[in-house]
Enzyme design. Structure first.
Site, PDB file in Angstrom:
ATOM      1  N   GLU A 130      -2.211   3.561 -10.243  1.00 19.44           N
ATOM      2  CA  GLU A 130      -3.164   2.320 -11.110  1.00 19.44           C
ATOM      3  C   GLU A 130      -5.136   2.577 -11.263  1.00 19.44           C
ATOM      4  O   GLU A 130      -5.197   1.552 -11.462  1.00 19.44           O
ATOM      5  CB  GLU A 130      -3.313   1.533 -10.194  1.00 19.44           C
ATOM      6  N   HIS A 136      -4.981  -4.748  -5.624  1.00 19.18           N
ATOM      7  CA  HIS A 136      -3.283  -4.708  -6.926  1.00 19.18           C
ATOM      8  C   HIS A 136      -2.796  -5.144  -5.734  1.00 19.18           C
ATOM      9  O   HIS A 136      -2.697  -4.319  -4.476  1.00 19.18           O
ATOM     10  CB  HIS A 136      -3.119  -4.215  -7.416  1.00 19.18           C
ATOM     11  N   HIS A 151       1.782  -6.709  -3.876  1.00 17.70           N
ATOM     12  CA  HIS A 151       2.816  -7.196  -4.402  1.00 17.70           C
ATOM     13  C   HIS A 151       3.033  -8.505  -3.242  1.00 17.70           C
ATOM     14  O   HIS A 151       4.215  -8.164  -2.764  1.00 17.70           O
ATOM     15  CB  HIS A 151       4.151  -5.925  -4.134  1.00 17.70           C
ATOM     16  N   GLU A 187      -5.160 -25.447  -1.652  1.00 18.11           N
ATOM     17  CA  GLU A 187      -6.386 -24.853  -1.896  1.00 18.11           C
ATOM     18  C   GLU A 187      -6.574 -23.730  -3.345  1.00 18.11           C
ATOM     19  O   GLU A 187      -7.407 -23.420  -4.065  1.00 18.11           O
ATOM     20  CB  GLU A 187      -6.191 -23.107  -1.124  1.00 18.11           C
ATOM     21  N   HIS A 201       6.552  -7.014 -11.145  1.00 18.89           N
ATOM     22  CA  HIS A 201       5.772  -6.351 -10.302  1.00 18.89           C
ATOM     23  C   HIS A 201       4.869  -6.842  -8.623  1.00 18.89           C
ATOM     24  O   HIS A 201       5.100  -6.479  -7.808  1.00 18.89           O
ATOM     25  CB  HIS A 201       5.313  -5.157 -11.144  1.00 18.89           C
TER      26      HIS A 201
HETATM   27  P1  13P Z   1      -0.265   4.145  -5.870  1.00 18.88           P
HETATM   28  O1  13P Z   1       0.595   4.282  -4.198  1.00 18.88           O
HETATM   29  O2  13P Z   1       0.048   5.060  -6.616  1.00 18.88           O
HETATM   30  O3  13P Z   1      -1.573   3.411  -5.132  1.00 18.88           O
HETATM   31  O4  13P Z   1       0.761   3.294  -6.637  1.00 18.88           O
HETATM   32  C1  13P Z   1       1.180   1.703  -5.672  1.00 18.88           C
HETATM   33  C2  13P Z   1       0.816   0.518  -7.102  1.00 18.88           C
HETATM   34  O5  13P Z   1       1.223  -0.499  -5.919  1.00 18.88           O
HETATM   35  C3  13P Z   1       1.790   0.922  -8.024  1.00 18.88           C
HETATM   36  O6  13P Z   1       1.780  -0.153  -8.983  1.00 18.88           O
HETATM   37 ZN    ZN Z   2       2.237  -2.193  -7.591  1.00 15.34          ZN
END
Ligand code: 13P
Ligand code: ZN
Length: 303
Positions: A123, A146, A148, A176, A217
């Site tokens: 990413e 980033h 999840h 919050e 995602h």
């Molecule tokens: P990477 O392992 O390349 O960092 O990817 C993880 C991820 O969350 C892809 O969106």
């Molecule tokens: Zn991801």
């Protein structure tokens, strides 16, 4: 080992590295980054890395595949692709890399890490493009993360993926939230991850929002420091207060329980130390404008 390397401090003790690794562990523990889910990139100031990294020693070069010209010469610590957040703290040198964007803006120079021959997160376009977008809004921006987050992802399947509606639900769900992301959250429709296209789209949203949801995602967040996702925290409270009897400076205090009750509004902000002056002025300004709007006489006094 050259002389310069010998005099360098051990990078494993560098505060920026320790904090990055600890953050990866915390996010893993939250259940947000199973397997290789999630990635972190942190822009480093020279002061932070100069005692730890020999910037003349380029281990190898990795092509970017996009133009990062406005970041040339800048140094980042970045999680590796395919690496598990749960392992970062135990083996930072394999799971993290410190890279510098070369003068041509097209190549990353590896200065440390990715020991097993690895490379930065897939990413990377979204990270670097988000850094560029946020830096043009706020030159102090340092972090892009980033992840999840489980609950937010579950919401993606049942909630309309409309920016305003999702922002409002999040604000309502947890008090919050409005403080943490007063600008709301941006939302991108599902797109193929790891591409320049999703990088461009994320960066476009990052001009307006510090939090961008990648539908079905995960989420991107940006800030000045890793904890900035939480700062500034602004609170107010309306509380009943009790004091010993008011007015006579205790001369007329009699009996055992002679209290005085009054209600007051208090405002509090937790802010980054560098912003404490502005935070204080904002609080004073708010108190004054409240009085003005109510048409009440008041005096601003300095203690
Ligand atoms: P990477 O392992 O390349 O960092 O990817 C993880 C991820 O969350 C892809 O969106
Ligand atoms: Zn991801």
């Amino acid at each position: 080992m050259n002389i310069k390397e010998k005099t360098m401090k051990n990078v494993l003790n560098a505060p920026f590295l320790k904090e990055t690794a600890k953050t990866a562990s915390n996010m893993y523990r939250l259940g947000w980054d199973e397997r290789n889910g999630g990635n972190i990139s942190r822009l480093l100031d020279e002061e932070e890395y100069k005692d730890y990294i020999d910037v003349t020693n380029v281990i190898r070069e990795i092509p970017l595949g996009f133009d990062a010209n406005s970041l040339k010469g800048r140094v980042f610590i970045v999680t590796g692709t395919g690496k598990y957040f749960k392992n970062v703290e135990d083996d930072p040198e394999t799971n993290l890399g410190i890279i510098r964007i070369k003068e041509d803006g097209k190549v990353a120079q590896l200065l440390w890490g990715y020991k097993d021959g690895g490379r930065f997160t897939s990413e990377f376009p979204a990270h670097m493009m988000s850094h560029m977008a946020r830096l043009s809004e706020n030159p102090k921006n340092r972090i892009v993360m980033h992840t999840h987050p489980t609950h937010l992802l579950a919401m993606n399947y049942v909630h309309e993926l409309d920016e305003k509606k999702l922002t409002h639900t999040l604000w309502q769900m947890s008090t919050e939230c409005i403080v943490v992301f007063p600008d709301g959250v941006g939302v991108l429709p599902w797109m193929l991850c790891g591409t320049n296209e999703i990088g461009v789209a994320t960066a476009e949203k990052m001009k307006e929002f510090r939090v961008v949801v990648w539908a079905l995602h995960g989420v991107y967040g940006a800030g000045e420091i890793i904890d900035e996702a939480k700062l500034p925290m602004k609170f107010f409270a309306y509380t009943p207060c009790y004091r010993k009897e008011a007015g006579s400076y205790r001369a007329e205090e009699r009996g055992m329980i002679r209290g005085h009750q009054f209600n007051k509004v208090e405002m509090v902000q937790y802010a980054h130390p560098e912003h404490s002056k502005e935070a204080f002025e904002e609080l004073v300004g708010k108190a004054c404008s409240l009085m003005e709007k109510l048409g009440l006489h008041f005096r601003l006094s300095k203690l």
